[in-house]
Design an enzyme around this catalytic site. Structure first.
Site, short mmCIF file in Angstrom:
data_model
loop_
_atom_site.label_atom_id
_atom_site.label_comp_id
_atom_site.label_asym_id
_atom_site.label_seq_id
_atom_site.Cartn_x
_atom_site.Cartn_y
_atom_site.Cartn_z
N ASN A 4 94.35 24.65 51.49
CA ASN A 4 94.52 24.74 53.01
C ASN A 4 95.09 26.21 53.17
OD1 ASN A 4 96.59 23.45 52.03
ND2 ASN A 4 97.36 22.66 54.05
N ILE A 5 94.77 27.03 54.44
CA ILE A 5 95.02 28.10 54.58
C ILE A 5 95.58 28.21 56.04
CG2 ILE A 5 94.60 30.71 54.58
CD1 ILE A 5 92.32 29.87 52.49
N GLU A 53 89.24 21.42 52.06
CA GLU A 53 87.79 20.97 51.90
C GLU A 53 86.88 22.00 52.43
OE1 GLU A 53 90.32 19.45 53.19
OE2 GLU A 53 90.12 17.08 53.30
N CYS A 78 89.83 15.49 57.24
CA CYS A 78 89.79 15.27 58.72
C CYS A 78 88.56 15.20 59.31
CB CYS A 78 90.55 16.60 59.35
SG CYS A 78 89.70 17.95 59.43
N CYS A 117 86.26 18.34 58.77
CA CYS A 117 85.85 18.47 57.33
C CYS A 117 84.48 17.41 57.18
CB CYS A 117 87.00 18.31 56.22
SG CYS A 117 87.92 19.73 56.40
N1 THU Z 1 94.55 19.61 55.81
C1 THU Z 1 93.71 19.58 54.95
O1 THU Z 1 93.56 20.81 54.22
N2 THU Z 1 92.66 18.82 54.76
C2 THU Z 1 92.80 17.35 55.25
O2 THU Z 1 91.86 16.83 54.90
C3 THU Z 1 93.93 17.22 56.26
C4 THU Z 1 94.69 18.29 56.70
C5 THU Z 1 95.67 20.40 56.14
C6 THU Z 1 95.46 21.32 57.44
C7 THU Z 1 96.91 21.72 57.72
O3 THU Z 1 97.17 23.16 56.91
C8 THU Z 1 97.83 20.73 56.85
O4 THU Z 1 96.71 20.08 56.25
C9 THU Z 1 98.16 19.77 57.70
O5 THU Z 1 97.40 19.36 58.97
#
Ligand code: THU
Length: 147
Positions: A49-50, A62, A98, A101
């Site tokens: 995640n970025i 994802e 989420c 995604c």
């Molecule tokens: N996040 C993800 O990368 N994937 C998920 O399936 C759930 C949430 C990240 C987004 C954000 O950077 C952090 O988690 C908190 O929401």
């Protein structure tokens, strides 16, 4: 429902997701996520995640993995492993993709995509995107055959 993944393939994907999580850029949430996406032709694309000071541009792990693959011409997938945890904490819950995604993955994986939500190599939930996004809206609704 898809068949389960061979154990060594699953373990390799979970390891790749854990590895990718190291690069998570999470100065706001401190929630680190890694993903590893297996293409039908056997390639693995990883992502983290970025986050962004503007919040909205934040990209989930994802979709980072998915967009890396699609931008390199790879568009069909069989499985994805996801690992997430708050910095410095042992996660109680698995990290499920989420809603955004789920929809993004549905376009290229369809309902049979295997989704592994893992805490470690031997502690995971394995399901399918069809179970996570029932009656998903995808290319077939627009009479596009993704294969
Ligand atoms: N996040 C993800 O990368 N994937 C998920 O399936 C759930 C949430 C990240 C987004 C954000 O950077 C952090 O988690 C908190 O929401």
């Amino acid at each position: 429902m898809s068949a389960a993944l061979p154990a060594e393939v699953r373990a390799g994907l979970i390891r790749a997701a854990l590895d990718a999580r190291r690069f998570a850029y999470v100065p706001y949430s401190h929630f680190r996520v890694g993903a590893a996406l297996l293409s039908k032709d056997g390639q693995v694309f990883t992502g983290c995640n970025i986050e962004n000071a503007g919040y909205t541009p934040t990209n989930c792990a994802e979709r980072t993995a998915l967009f890396k693959a699609v931008s390199e011409g790879v568009t069909r997938f069989s499985a994805i492993a996801i690992v997430g945890s708050l910095e410095g904490k042992t996660n109680e819950l698995v990290t499920g993709p989420c809603g955004v995604c789920r929809q993004a993955l549905y376009e290229f994986g369809g309902p049979s995509l295997i989704v592994i939500m893992a805490k470690s190599e031997d502690d995971y939930i394995e399901t399918t995107l069809g179970d996570l996004l029932p009656y998903g809206f995808g290319p077939k609704n627009l009479e596009i055959d993704p294969d």
